[in-house]
Design a protein around this motif. Sequence first.
Motif, mmCIF file in Angstrom:
data_model
loop_
_atom_site.group_PDB
_atom_site.id
_atom_site.type_symbol
_atom_site.label_atom_id
_atom_site.label_comp_id
_atom_site.label_asym_id
_atom_site.label_seq_id
_atom_site.Cartn_x
_atom_site.Cartn_y
_atom_site.Cartn_z
ATOM 1 N N VAL A 26 1.039 -1.081 -0.063
ATOM 2 C CA VAL A 26 -0.141 0.137 -0.032
ATOM 3 C C VAL A 26 0.901 1.124 0.051
ATOM 4 N N ILE A 27 0.570 2.047 -1.048
ATOM 5 C CA ILE A 27 1.408 3.539 -0.968
ATOM 6 C C ILE A 27 0.390 4.607 -1.196
ATOM 7 N N ALA A 28 0.534 5.461 -0.183
ATOM 8 C CA ALA A 28 -0.488 6.491 -0.473
ATOM 9 C C ALA A 28 0.558 8.064 -0.759
ATOM 10 N N PHE A 29 0.150 8.518 -2.031
ATOM 11 C CA PHE A 29 0.896 9.471 -2.597
ATOM 12 C C PHE A 29 0.324 10.717 -2.421
ATOM 13 N N ILE A 47 -1.014 18.148 -4.686
ATOM 14 C CA ILE A 47 -1.993 17.663 -3.945
ATOM 15 C C ILE A 47 -2.988 17.517 -4.910
ATOM 16 N N ASP A 48 -3.120 17.817 -6.183
ATOM 17 C CA ASP A 48 -3.829 17.638 -6.810
ATOM 18 C C ASP A 48 -3.746 16.544 -7.941
ATOM 19 N N HIS A 49 -2.470 15.783 -7.443
ATOM 20 C CA HIS A 49 -2.203 14.524 -7.952
ATOM 21 C C HIS A 49 -1.849 13.491 -6.642
ATOM 22 N N SER A 50 -2.836 12.902 -6.262
ATOM 23 C CA SER A 50 -2.662 12.085 -4.906
ATOM 24 C C SER A 50 -3.428 10.800 -5.400
ATOM 25 N N ALA A 51 -2.972 10.012 -4.681
ATOM 26 C CA ALA A 51 -3.442 8.461 -5.186
ATOM 27 C C ALA A 51 -3.091 7.483 -4.086
ATOM 28 N N VAL A 52 -4.012 6.291 -3.747
ATOM 29 C CA VAL A 52 -3.699 5.324 -2.834
ATOM 30 C C VAL A 52 -3.425 3.933 -3.832
ATOM 31 N N ARG A 70 -7.390 17.577 -5.842
ATOM 32 C CA ARG A 70 -7.183 18.260 -4.487
ATOM 33 C C ARG A 70 -8.521 18.295 -3.690
ATOM 34 N N HIS A 71 -9.740 18.182 -4.233
ATOM 35 C CA HIS A 71 -10.888 18.380 -3.454
ATOM 36 C C HIS A 71 -11.164 16.943 -2.744
ATOM 37 N N SER A 72 -10.520 15.766 -3.216
ATOM 38 C CA SER A 72 -10.712 14.564 -2.664
ATOM 39 C C SER A 72 -9.693 14.124 -1.615
ATOM 40 N N VAL A 73 -8.832 15.051 -1.267
ATOM 41 C CA VAL A 73 -7.736 14.833 -0.080
ATOM 42 C C VAL A 73 -8.269 15.618 1.167
ATOM 43 N N ALA A 74 -7.998 14.938 2.239
ATOM 44 C CA ALA A 74 -8.083 15.528 3.698
ATOM 45 C C ALA A 74 -7.254 15.075 4.373
ATOM 46 N N LEU A 80 -5.031 10.636 6.983
ATOM 47 C CA LEU A 80 -5.068 11.154 5.666
ATOM 48 C C LEU A 80 -6.130 10.460 4.696
ATOM 49 N N ALA A 81 -6.882 11.213 4.230
ATOM 50 C CA ALA A 81 -7.964 10.666 3.137
ATOM 51 C C ALA A 81 -7.784 11.063 1.896
ATOM 52 N N ILE A 82 -7.402 9.946 0.953
ATOM 53 C CA ILE A 82 -7.477 10.246 -0.406
ATOM 54 C C ILE A 82 -8.668 9.416 -0.994
ATOM 55 N N GLY A 83 -9.660 10.217 -1.723
ATOM 56 C CA GLY A 83 -10.923 9.662 -2.168
ATOM 57 C C GLY A 83 -11.470 8.908 -1.213
ATOM 58 N N PRO A 84 -12.017 7.627 -1.291
ATOM 59 C CA PRO A 84 -12.639 6.840 -0.295
ATOM 60 C C PRO A 84 -11.829 6.151 0.694
ATOM 61 N N SER A 85 -10.653 6.051 0.323
ATOM 62 C CA SER A 85 -9.757 5.394 1.238
ATOM 63 C C SER A 85 -9.027 6.103 2.249
#
Length: 299
Positions: A26-29, A47-52, A70-74, A80-85
């Motif tokens: 698992v890598i959170a970018f 931040i506009d280019h984030s992924a799990v 970016r709007h999917s990152v908190a 750390l939340a990226i989308g639903p993960s």
Amino acid sequence: MRVCPGGYAWWYVDGVSDDGRHGITVIAFLGSVFSPYYAWSGRADPIDHSAVNVVLYGKPAAWAMTERRRHSVARDAASLAIGPSSLDWDGTALTIRVEEVTSPLPSRLSGTIRVRPEGITPGPFTLDAEGRHRWWPLSPAARIEVAFDRPSLHWQGHAYLDTNEGDVPLEHSFRSWTWSRSTLRHGAAILYDVLRRDGSRQDLSLRFDPDGTPRPIEPPVPAPLPRTLWRLPRTTRSDDGTAAVLRRFEDAPFYSRSLLSARICGEAVQPVHEALCLDRFSHPLVRLMLPFRMPRALR
């Protein structure tokens, strides 16, 4: 963790089941270092280019890595939340909740991973002379619990947890590296050989006590490995200069991850090994291939 324009940060977990039948990465970018979209954008907003990225090895096998905006990152100091993960640290364990869609063939990937460090190391190592890339092997020896509903999968095993951050793209500073981590009877060993863009090297050979205390060791003898299916050259190190590939996890034009058999610190071990060629990664044709495995969310 602040990520500057052009920079990146990632959190990395890998684990292998006690019976050797299953593996996971698992890598959170934030500022995904291997994202063609980030490169094509000019890298102004990491931040506009984030992924799990979630990969299951064994049966069942799966791959997921959807890049999100970016709007999917908190994020805050412990989560750390990226989308639903998401990833959450409670002071004793890292809990990763996965809700992703696999690629290139879409299917649901849903589950929970818990990583329990045996010890935490004191701080990061610098990989380049300018101090622009930092690697922190947070927990070289950990336990992992994997529980997935989709697909149905449950196992426990040994694991590793680290984090990396940098101020410029990897390919600006490095040509290639090889890395391995081995679980020992007491603690772990990490071998990290880096070839910098200017031709100089950074070779780290470290043994970690169970509480995370690092101890430099004499670098083991270089050990050749066969080229990958993509003809990627790779090597490792071992006490006697020999090593064998037990299992191929990942085989890409510029990257490989494998399970080896070797002897490290006087012990027979099965290191998780990776080889990365950033010269290959930078080739325009390779970047055109990546969207097939790394889709970008439209919204």
